[in-house]
Write a protein that holds these residues in place. Structure first.
Motif: not given
Length: 478
Positions: A119-123, A426-428, A437-441, A450-458
């Motif tokens: 899974i591509i991890d933007f969370a 959306l998450l599902n 990803h992580v929902p803003g709520s 939404i919060r997208l992390s660019f540190a974790r995924p390749h």
């Protein structure tokens, strides 16, 4: 998570039958408890639902489980010679206690990531494996073997590590402190936990940023604290809002993340920093500065921390290796007046008798020998490259759906989606497509963020991940 062995001679349904029977006999599913539905267990194990149905049929035939109309399949109360009166009501225990569970969204995200599937991890707010200083840590341990005693360490923390932090923080962040004013913790989370449990009381009012990482931490509610939000704009919080909140609710403490704020990535302006410190000093309100990202400033010029500007002793400063070096070492630090450090050290000793000496020794070598400084330089370059790649992807793939402000440091991009949608759907849908990803709520924000992390995924997964996210957004907003 156990998985059936597809290469084994024993049929998969029989492997599942045996596995579930072991779980039941070991008490993982007590008598009377409801088992996972056939569909959910099939998803967890990566098998067809019919295979799980066959396994459950076997368990029913042996009398180990029974079907209850409208409730699913549950463990028999009588098979093991246990009467209902002798069986603890584990559901009641699990739902009791004062320490609350994580938010449903957080549990859902962690459940998916724990599966270990592609899974591509933007969370995750964590570095990718290639950004950890693994080779340096291995070299340090080989070059100078651990020779410290293996008894309980000083509950305040390994003294050489605290001394190294004094020099490092002065050089890198202009924070002047002493080793007696530093408490070593197992990360920022433990620092926050000690503060909420030892320095505050149930019913106390505290102010946090809105949106804020703190909203995702049930430890605040578990401590019985009343949370009040300070809205964040492009310049951070408005310090004047603190005066209003204090008049209304008698605010006891402020929890802030001024530099590259999580989740927005924003920076508190210089003028607001000065005014914030003035107001806190006038009202006598302590500020807890949680600072995981200042050193990641992409231009190499970190903005000043509140602690470095504090002349009144109002700021409790929290730092950590977790976000920018090695989360697995579990090393964090808290800078506070010595009376506060003494109080928290006493509580920490009651909890775990102090952190293990081995990771503290490794962290000291890492910092003292200059490797941490080199890690930061390399990390800034790598994160900037990843950030730019994600920005290019957002601009080319999702220009009609998402707006954002490029962060100047940190690990995340805060995005606003200009469509109405259900954030859980959306998450599902994103998870179904192989991206998360992580929902803003989660952060107390509008559900369209939404919060997208660019540190974790390749880096090679960022563009494909954004394409999958676009498919999910299009589906739930159509």
């Amino acid at each position: 998570m156990w998985k059936p062995d597809r290469a084994a001679k024993k049929p998969i349904y029989q492997q599942i039958t045996d596995y579930m029977e072991r779980c039941i006999s070991f008490g993982e599913f007590p008598p009377g408890s409801i088992l996972p539905s056939e569909r959910k267990l099939a998803d967890l194990l990566g098998v067809n639902r019919s295979t799980v149905l066959q396994a459950y049929d076997e368990l029913r035939a042996s009398g180990i489980v029974e079907s209850v109309k409208g409730s699913g399949t549950k463990v028999s109360k009588l098979k093991w010679g246990i009467t209902p009166s002798q069986t603890p009501n584990w559901k009641q225990y699990v739902e009791g206690g004062t320490f609350l569970p994580n938010l449903p969204f957080i549990r859902r995200i962690r459940e998916e990531l724990r599966k270990g599937e592609r899974i591509i991890d933007f969370a995750s707010g964590e570095l990718s494996a290639d950004l950890f200083p693994n080779q340096i840590i291995r070299h340090l341990m080989q070059k100078q073997p651990f020779q410290e005693q293996l008894g309980y360490e000083d509950p305040q923390g390994f003294s050489p590590l605290r001394e190294s932090l004094v020099s490092f923080l002065a050089q890198q962040l202009n924070i002047n402190t002493t080793d007696s004013s530093i408490l070593i913790t197992s990360g920022s989370q433990q620092s926050l936990y000690l503060i909420t449990q030892c320095l505050l009381s149930p019913g106390d009012a505290v102010a946090i940023e809105d949106p804020s990482y703190c909203y995702s931490l049930p430890m605040f509610q578990s401590a019985g604290l009343r949370l009040f939000g300070l809205p964040v704009d492009e310049h951070g919080i408005n310090p004047e809002d603190i005066i209003t909140l204090h008049r209304q609710h008698r605010i006891r403490m402020l929890f802030l993340n001024p530099n590259f704020q999580n989740p927005t990535g924003g920076i508190l302006s210089a003028e607001r920093r000065i005014r914030l410190l003035e107001i806190a000093a006038e009202l006598g309100i302590p500020i807890v500065e949680d600072d995981p990202f200042t050193l990641t400033a992409f231009d190499g010029n970190p903005p000043p921390t509140l602690k470095s500007l504090d002349t009144s002793g109002n700021v409790l400063y929290i730092g950590s290796l977790s976000k920018i070096a090695a989360s697995g070492l579990r090393i964090g630090w808290l800078i506070a007046p010595q009376a506060v450090v003494s109080r928290l050290t006493d509580a920490r000793q009651q909890m775990d008798f102090g952190l293990s000496g081995i990771p503290q020794w490794v962290a000291n070598q890492f910092i003292k020998d200059g490797h941490f400084e080199q890690q930061i330089i390399l990390l800034r370059q790598a994160l900037l490259h990843k950030r730019n790649h994600m920005i290019q992807g957002l601009q080319s793939i999702l220009p009609d759906y998402i707006t954002f402000t490029p962060p100047q440091g940190g690990l995340n991009i805060w995005c606003n989606i200009n469509r109405e949608f259900d954030d859980f759907k959306l998450l599902n849908e994103a998870i179904k497509r192989g991206v998360i990803h992580v929902p803003g709520s989660v952060y107390g924000s509008d559900h369209r963020s939404i919060r997208l992390s660019f540190a974790r995924p390749h880096i090679d997964d960022i563009i494909p991940g954004l394409k999958l996210l676009k498919e999910a957004i299009q589906l739930i907003s159509s």
